[in-house]
Design a protein around this motif. Structure first.
Motif, PDB file in Angstrom:
ATOM      1  N   PRO A  27       0.800  -1.232   0.000  1.00 14.08           N
ATOM      2  CA  PRO A  27       0.000   0.000   0.000  1.00 14.08           C
ATOM      3  C   PRO A  27       0.829   1.277   0.000  1.00 14.08           C
ATOM      4  N   TYR A  28       2.102   1.184   0.423  1.00 17.45           N
ATOM      5  CA  TYR A  28       2.954   2.378   0.452  1.00 17.45           C
ATOM      6  C   TYR A  28       4.280   2.094  -0.241  1.00 17.45           C
ATOM      7  N   ILE A  29       4.777   3.108  -0.948  1.00 21.57           N
ATOM      8  CA  ILE A  29       6.101   3.056  -1.554  1.00 21.57           C
ATOM      9  C   ILE A  29       6.908   4.238  -1.028  1.00 21.57           C
ATOM     10  N   PHE A  30       8.083   3.975  -0.502  1.00 23.34           N
ATOM     11  CA  PHE A  30       9.031   5.017  -0.130  1.00 23.34           C
ATOM     12  C   PHE A  30      10.094   5.068  -1.228  1.00 23.34           C
ATOM     13  N   ALA A  31      10.339   6.247  -1.768  1.00 26.29           N
ATOM     14  CA  ALA A  31      11.271   6.360  -2.892  1.00 26.29           C
ATOM     15  C   ALA A  31      12.206   7.547  -2.693  1.00 26.29           C
ATOM     16  N   PRO A  32      13.472   7.295  -2.335  1.00 22.39           N
ATOM     17  CA  PRO A  32      14.445   8.391  -2.214  1.00 22.39           C
ATOM     18  C   PRO A  32      14.803   8.932  -3.599  1.00 22.39           C
ATOM     19  N   VAL A  33      14.956  10.245  -3.688  1.00 22.31           N
ATOM     20  CA  VAL A  33      15.308  10.892  -4.954  1.00 22.31           C
ATOM     21  C   VAL A  33      16.481  11.828  -4.713  1.00 22.31           C
ATOM     22  N   CYS A  34      17.457  11.787  -5.615  1.00 26.17           N
ATOM     23  CA  CYS A  34      18.594  12.711  -5.526  1.00 26.17           C
ATOM     24  C   CYS A  34      18.754  13.426  -6.856  1.00 26.17           C
ATOM     25  N   HIS A  35      18.854  14.743  -6.797  1.00 28.38           N
ATOM     26  CA  HIS A  35      19.044  15.544  -8.003  1.00 28.38           C
ATOM     27  C   HIS A  35      19.798  16.811  -7.637  1.00 28.38           C
ATOM     28  N   SER A  36      20.801  17.133  -8.425  1.00 28.98           N
ATOM     29  CA  SER A  36      21.623  18.335  -8.204  1.00 28.98           C
ATOM     30  C   SER A  36      22.183  18.396  -6.784  1.00 28.98           C
ATOM     31  N   GLY A  37      22.611  17.248  -6.279  1.00 32.79           N
ATOM     32  CA  GLY A  37      23.261  17.203  -4.975  1.00 32.79           C
ATOM     33  C   GLY A  37      22.327  17.278  -3.785  1.00 32.79           C
ATOM     34  N   HIS A  38      21.013  17.169  -4.009  1.00 34.73           N
ATOM     35  CA  HIS A  38      20.051  17.250  -2.901  1.00 34.73           C
ATOM     36  C   HIS A  38      19.152  16.016  -2.892  1.00 34.73           C
ATOM     37  N   TRP A  39      18.899  15.499  -1.687  1.00 33.63           N
ATOM     38  CA  TRP A  39      18.038  14.330  -1.513  1.00 33.63           C
ATOM     39  C   TRP A  39      16.694  14.736  -0.922  1.00 33.63           C
ATOM     40  N   TRP A  40      15.637  14.080  -1.393  1.00 31.88           N
ATOM     41  CA  TRP A  40      14.328  14.194  -0.756  1.00 31.88           C
ATOM     42  C   TRP A  40      13.621  12.854  -0.882  1.00 31.88           C
ATOM     43  N   LEU A  41      12.467  12.714  -0.257  1.00 31.21           N
ATOM     44  CA  LEU A  41      11.790  11.426  -0.174  1.00 31.21           C
ATOM     45  C   LEU A  41      10.363  11.521  -0.694  1.00 31.21           C
ATOM     46  N   TRP A  42      10.024  10.627  -1.621  1.00 35.17           N
ATOM     47  CA  TRP A  42       8.642  10.480  -2.082  1.00 35.17           C
ATOM     48  C   TRP A  42       7.961   9.415  -1.231  1.00 35.17           C
ATOM     49  N   LEU A  43       6.732   9.698  -0.847  1.00 36.01           N
ATOM     50  CA  LEU A  43       5.906   8.712  -0.156  1.00 36.01           C
ATOM     51  C   LEU A  43       4.634   8.550  -0.975  1.00 36.01           C
ATOM     52  N   ILE A  44       4.419   7.348  -1.507  1.00 36.99           N
ATOM     53  CA  ILE A  44       3.297   7.103  -2.418  1.00 36.99           C
ATOM     54  C   ILE A  44       2.290   6.158  -1.764  1.00 36.99           C
ATOM     55  N   ASN A  45       1.060   6.639  -1.631  1.00 36.11           N
ATOM     56  CA  ASN A  45      -0.042   5.800  -1.166  1.00 36.11           C
ATOM     57  C   ASN A  45      -0.681   5.183  -2.406  1.00 36.11           C
ATOM     58  N   THR A  46      -0.365   3.918  -2.680  1.00 37.76           N
ATOM     59  CA  THR A  46      -0.827   3.291  -3.920  1.00 37.76           C
ATOM     60  C   THR A  46      -2.319   2.993  -3.897  1.00 37.76           C
ATOM     61  N   THR A  47      -2.895   2.880  -2.699  1.00 37.74           N
ATOM     62  CA  THR A  47      -4.323   2.597  -2.593  1.00 37.74           C
ATOM     63  C   THR A  47      -5.158   3.814  -2.979  1.00 37.74           C
ATOM     64  N   LYS A  48      -4.769   4.973  -2.440  1.00 35.99           N
ATOM     65  CA  LYS A  48      -5.501   6.206  -2.710  1.00 35.99           C
ATOM     66  C   LYS A  48      -4.925   6.995  -3.880  1.00 35.99           C
ATOM     67  N   ARG A  49      -3.809   6.488  -4.450  1.00 36.39           N
ATOM     68  CA  ARG A  49      -3.144   7.171  -5.561  1.00 36.39           C
ATOM     69  C   ARG A  49      -2.727   8.596  -5.170  1.00 36.39           C
TER      70      ARG A  49
END
Length: 253
Positions: free
Chosen positions: A81-103
């Motif tokens: 039901p949840y996806i955690f996805a780290p993202v790095c771009h231009s030397g900066h990291w942030w985190l995506w949190l995706i609720n796949t049930t509710k989109r």
């Protein structure tokens, strides 16, 4: 009173007697941590979040990144039901949190409470598209369909973050262990932020885990057995148990 013990890649709860319960199993069944490799490579090919790459003149296709596909757990990517996805771009990291049930998609950024620029907004749209294509490739439902797939919106969660210009990685790594998605309410996530000395301690802790991980041990064995690879010996000072590096020792430009 119960306390928590978190381990990188897993989540354990300990009671007063130090006994663990089923929390790790619950985490494994509900949250899939997506490896950042394909997203990082996709952003390197689409650096401004453009859907047609200026480098390849092609749209993003999962099939174009065959060396990273084996690291994706297709079953978890489509069933959790949840996806955690780290993202790095231009030397900066942030985190995506995706609720796949509710989109629904959220972004936890250690430095920003909203997209800092129009470029970042476009990068977020493209990143959402990449996540949606990954789910479809794995045999699941995309986050959106047809042209809406390129207009996926992710709301920024208001959360206490880094106090320096270089601690984003530490925050994202700890959030992967700590964040409970069901506690995001009204666009906020309330928690007690760490003091800087705690963040410095986490940095040393993660450095130790990386240096002495099983993967690095296997690498070292391969190097020792190789007749063509030779590396300089590491500094005995840095390997000392008494060596402590904190934010005061780091120079930033």
């Amino acid at each position: 009173m119960k306390q928590r013990c978190y381990i990188w890649g897993t989540r354990l709860k300990e009671d007063a007697d130090g006994n663990t319960n089923e929390y790790e199993e619950m985490f494994q069944e509900q949250i899939y941590c997506l490896p950042p490799d394909i997203v990082s490579m996709a952003l390197s090919d689409h650096p401004e979040g453009e859907f047609i790459s200026s480098k390849t003149n092609k749209e993003f296709r999962v099939e174009d990144y065959p060396s990273f596909i084996p690291f994706i757990d297709r079953k978890k990517l489509t069933s959790h039901p949840y996806i955690f996805a780290p993202v790095c771009h231009s030397g900066h990291w942030w985190l995506w949190l995706i609720n796949t049930t509710k989109r629904k998609c959220h972004i936890l950024d250690p430095l920003h409470k909203k997209a800092p620029s129009e470029e970042r907004k476009q990068i977020n749209k493209f990143t959402g598209y990449v996540f949606s294509r990954l789910r479809a490739y794995a045999g699941g439902e995309p986050l959106q369909k047809d042209e809406k797939e390129k207009e996926i919106k992710a709301s920024y969660v208001k959360i206490s973050g880094q106090k320096t210009s270089y601690d984003c990685t530490i925050y994202v790594m700890k959030w992967l262990e700590l964040i409970e998605p069901e506690n995001i309410k009204k666009g906020k996530y309330k928690w007690d932020n760490w003091k800087q000395e705690e963040v410095d301690h986490y940095r040393v802790e993660y450095a130790s885990r990386i240096l002495f991980s099983e993967m690095n041990k296997q690498r070292d064995r391969a190097i020792r057995e190789s007749s063509s690879i030779r590396l300089s010996k590491p500094s005995s000072v840095l390997l000392s148990l008494f060596c402590q590096i904190n934010s005061a020792d780091i120079e930033t430009v």
